[in-house]
Design a protein around this motif. Structure first.
Motif, short mmCIF file in Angstrom:
data_model
loop_
_atom_site.label_atom_id
_atom_site.label_comp_id
_atom_site.label_asym_id
_atom_site.label_seq_id
_atom_site.Cartn_x
_atom_site.Cartn_y
_atom_site.Cartn_z
N SER A 191 3.35 15.41 9.70
CA SER A 191 1.98 14.91 9.79
C SER A 191 1.47 14.47 8.41
O SER A 191 1.70 15.16 7.41
CB SER A 191 1.10 16.03 10.34
OG SER A 191 -0.21 15.60 10.38
N GLY A 192 0.83 13.30 8.37
CA GLY A 192 0.21 12.83 7.13
C GLY A 192 1.17 12.17 6.16
O GLY A 192 0.81 11.90 5.01
N LYS A 214 0.84 -1.21 0.00
CA LYS A 214 0.00 0.00 0.00
C LYS A 214 0.87 1.25 0.00
O LYS A 214 0.41 2.33 -0.33
CB LYS A 214 -0.85 0.04 1.28
CG LYS A 214 -2.15 -0.71 1.19
CD LYS A 214 -2.93 -0.46 2.45
CE LYS A 214 -4.05 -1.46 2.61
NZ LYS A 214 -4.67 -1.38 3.93
N GLY A 221 2.43 9.19 6.55
CA GLY A 221 2.18 7.74 6.50
C GLY A 221 2.84 6.97 7.64
O GLY A 221 3.13 5.78 7.50
N LYS A 222 3.06 7.62 8.76
CA LYS A 222 3.75 6.95 9.87
C LYS A 222 2.94 5.75 10.38
O LYS A 222 3.47 4.67 10.63
CB LYS A 222 4.03 7.94 11.01
CG LYS A 222 5.00 9.05 10.61
CD LYS A 222 5.38 9.94 11.77
CE LYS A 222 4.23 10.79 12.28
NZ LYS A 222 3.76 11.81 11.31
N GLU A 223 1.63 5.97 10.51
CA GLU A 223 0.79 4.88 11.02
C GLU A 223 0.75 3.72 10.01
O GLU A 223 0.77 2.54 10.39
CB GLU A 223 -0.61 5.40 11.31
CG GLU A 223 -1.46 4.36 11.98
CD GLU A 223 -2.62 4.93 12.75
OE1 GLU A 223 -2.68 6.16 12.95
OE2 GLU A 223 -3.48 4.12 13.13
N LEU A 224 0.69 4.10 8.74
CA LEU A 224 0.69 3.08 7.67
C LEU A 224 1.97 2.22 7.79
O LEU A 224 1.91 0.99 7.71
CB LEU A 224 0.67 3.83 6.34
CG LEU A 224 0.38 3.05 5.08
CD1 LEU A 224 -1.00 2.45 5.14
CD2 LEU A 224 0.49 3.95 3.86
N ARG A 264 -2.00 12.76 3.46
CA ARG A 264 -3.37 12.84 3.93
C ARG A 264 -4.11 14.00 3.27
O ARG A 264 -5.25 13.86 2.83
CB ARG A 264 -3.43 13.00 5.45
CG ARG A 264 -4.88 13.01 5.94
CD ARG A 264 -5.06 13.22 7.42
NE ARG A 264 -4.50 12.12 8.20
CZ ARG A 264 -3.44 12.24 8.96
NH1 ARG A 264 -2.80 13.39 9.06
NH2 ARG A 264 -3.00 11.21 9.64
N1 LIG Z 1 3.17 6.29 0.49
C1 LIG Z 1 1.83 6.18 0.66
N2 LIG Z 1 1.12 5.48 -0.23
C2 LIG Z 1 -0.21 5.39 -0.09
N3 LIG Z 1 -0.92 5.95 0.88
C3 LIG Z 1 -0.27 6.66 1.80
C4 LIG Z 1 1.14 6.80 1.75
N4 LIG Z 1 1.53 7.55 2.78
C5 LIG Z 1 0.42 7.87 3.45
N5 LIG Z 1 -0.68 7.34 2.89
C6 LIG Z 1 -2.06 7.55 3.34
O1 LIG Z 1 -2.12 8.88 3.84
C7 LIG Z 1 -2.95 8.95 4.99
C8 LIG Z 1 -2.16 9.46 6.18
O2 LIG Z 1 -1.26 8.49 6.64
P1 LIG Z 1 -0.97 8.22 8.19
O3 LIG Z 1 -2.20 8.36 8.99
O4 LIG Z 1 -0.22 6.96 8.28
O5 LIG Z 1 -0.02 9.47 8.46
P2 LIG Z 1 0.72 9.89 9.81
O6 LIG Z 1 2.12 10.14 9.42
O7 LIG Z 1 0.47 8.89 10.87
O8 LIG Z 1 0.03 11.26 10.13
P3 LIG Z 1 -0.10 12.03 11.57
O9 LIG Z 1 1.28 12.41 11.99
O10 LIG Z 1 -0.93 13.21 11.22
O11 LIG Z 1 -0.78 11.07 12.47
C9 LIG Z 1 -3.49 7.57 5.19
O12 LIG Z 1 -4.76 7.49 4.55
C10 LIG Z 1 -2.47 6.69 4.49
O13 LIG Z 1 -3.08 5.49 4.08
#
Ligand SMILES: Nc1ncnc2c1ncn2[C@@H]1O[C@H](COP(=O)(O)OP(=O)(O)OP(=O)(O)O)[C@@H](O)[C@H]1O
Ligand SMILES: [Mg+2]
Length: 480
Positions: free
Chosen positions: A188-189, A157, A191-194, A376
């Motif tokens: 932020s956003g 993904k 994809g850290k959680e991903l 995001r």
């Molecule tokens: N490289 C990627 N390819 C596809 N989808 C991505 C990618 N990176 C992020 N996303 C999508 O972007 C959105 C934000 O990702 P995520 O929640 O993991 O970010 P985060 O770094 O945890 O943000 P925050 O710091 O705001 O919590 C999610 O819907 C995720 O599936």
């Protein structure tokens, strides 16, 4: 359909013809029964004998209803109608489709009727088997998707075109399988959680993935959330006590999101657990061994926090055994179009509409934008645009569907003040300029190598896949 002869009267056929005719009818795979106008059976072929276990000499000359009480032939004689492909089960586990037609003489009078039964028992059995196989295939598919949506596909993904980021993704995938603690750093956003989920499911660890957001929990509750408590540990505690996140994540992964916001007072306790590998519930005495992999994430610079005495250095070293830096979207502009198209597909499916591509003028805005909310934000912009397009029954994304802060990038074009959006426009122009140069270089190199793609890729020192991607991007025909 009119059969204009009485097939079995000697006035029409000679003895020889009649024998030949019966021979043919005996050798077809369908059961054939012919009755005269009084419903007496005048012909019963060999296939029918075998299928119905009735001897020809027993049935010939008898009323068809004696042998087949539900027979359709009397009806055909009565009303002169033909019947085709009627499904029937003459006995258990045996199936036929039957057709019946009236027979006429030269004057058009009904002189009898013919029934043809086709044995479809095997077909019914095979189709039953097929249905059952399809059902178990479906169940298997569901089971498989449960497993695969966990492991491999979480990493798949995470998509990117950026060579150095792809390296980071691959390295991270390999590290997943080790027990090392991982610190994810990114705005932020990004994809850290991903990443955290992908790491967990790729690790093959049997326990659960338990996320906890360190910035969202009031510091008084933090301890009981993480470590749990024994019955009656404090006033307001549940009578039966409570299991903490560490124990919940046993054998799995604990995801400490926004670790930079962990209260300073709690940090030594977390450190002790990581050092000893055991937790003690609040109000309890007995330490419990735990096997938990820690993935933490932050958008802050932890070294700076350490400097400001907001984060303990010893804890930092425990968490940051392996660091993954996720670059912001604006530093990997190539991913904008890749991700935009991916999200476009996803939301078009959801909305049941079909938008083939994002117009160039909108891509220009995308390239110029700073994407502080990263992937995001891009996802939200595409989702919003697709919903607005669906509502307007439009199969194109219009600039007016973009959020107003993005529309302004173009709207301020005519003003003379140097504004942020003007600078963005300049950037946008630069992007286009670079694209044009790139396109020309690729076209010239292709000519130089006589359209040999591997040669061209070598000449330009880029992988062949990149060359194809760029040719596609600039509309250079690939199969020349
Ligand atoms: N490289 C990627 N390819 C596809 N989808 C991505 C990618 N990176 C992020 N996303 C999508 O972007 C959105 C934000 O990702 P995520 O929640 O993991 O970010 P985060 O770094 O945890 O943000 P925050 O710091 O705001 O919590 C999610 O819907 C995720 O599936
Ligand atoms: Mg997050």
């Amino acid at each position: 359909m009119k059969v204009g002869v009485n097939i079995l009267t000697e006035s029409v056929f000679s003895d020889h013809d009649k024998k030949l005719f019966e021979y043919i009818l005996d050798n077809i795979p369908d059961s054939i029964t012919i009755v005269d106008v009084n419903c007496k059976v005048i012909f019963f072929n060999a296939t029918a004998e075998e299928y119905y276990h009735i001897k020809r000499e027993d049935i010939l000359g008898e009323d068809v209803l004696i042998f087949f009480p539900g027979a359709i032939l009397p009806k055909v004689i009565e009303n002169g109608k033909s019947y085709f492909n009627i499904y029937n089960s003459p006995r258990r586990n045996s199936y036929v489709v039957l057709s019946a037609v009236p027979l006429y003489d030269k004057e058009g009078n009904i002189i009898g009727a013919l029934a043809r039964d086709r044995d479809i028992t095997e077909i019914v059995k095979i189709s039953d088997l097929l249905n059952k196989t399809q059902l178990s295939l479906l169940q298997l598919e569901q089971e498989y998707s449960k497993i695969s949506s966990l492991g491999e596909s979480y990493f798949s993904k995470i998509i990117s075109n950026n060579a150095s980021f792809i390296q980071v993704i691959n390295l991270c995938k390999n590290i997943s399988k080790t027990p090392l603690n991982i610190l994810l750093r990114g705005e932020s956003g990004t994809g850290k959680e991903l990443f955290a989920k992908a790491i967990h499911y790729e690790s093959g660890r049997k326990g659960k993935f338990i996320p906890i957001n360190c910035s969202a929990i009031p510091s008084e509750l933090f301890e009981s959330e993480l470590f749990g408590y024994e019955p009656g540990a404090f006033t307001g505690a549940k009578i039966e006590g409570r299991i903490g996140k560490f124990e919940e994540a046993e054998g799995g992964t604990l995801f400490l999101d926004e670790i930079g916001d962990m209260p300073m007072g709690l940090q030594p306790k977390l450190l002790r657990i990581l050092e000893d590998g055991e937790v003690i519930r609040i109000g309890g005495h007995k330490p419990k061994k735990i096997d938990v992999r820690i993935v933490s994430a932050t958008n802050k610079d932890i070294r700076e926090l350490i400097h400001e005495n907001k984060f303990r250095q010893d804890l930092y070293y425990r968490l940051d055994v392996f660091q993954v830096n996720i670059p912001p979207l604006r530093e990997r502009k190539g991913d904008i179009i890749l991700l935009a198209n991916k999200f476009l597909q996803e939301f078009c499916m959801e909305q049941g509409i079909n938008i083939i591509e994002i117009p160039q003028d909108i891509l220009n805005v995308f390239y110029a934008h700073s994407w502080d909310g990263n992937v995001r934000e891009l996802r939200n912009v595409i989702q919003r645009s697709v919903i607005l397009a669906a509502q307007a029954r439009n199969d194109k994304i219009e600039k007016s569907y973009l959020p107003s802060y993005m529309r302004n990038i173009e709207l301020k074009k005519s003003t003379n003040n140097i504004s942020v959006s003007e600078i963005n426009e300049l950037k946008c122009g630069l992007e286009e300029y670079i694209s044009n140069v790139e396109k020309t270089i690729i076209e010239n190199s292709l000519k130089e190598t006589n359209y040999n793609k591997s040669e061209t890729a070598k000449l330009l020192k880029i992988p062949r896949a990149t060359l194809y991607y760029k040719m596609d991007k600039y509309g250079i025909p690939i199969d020349e």
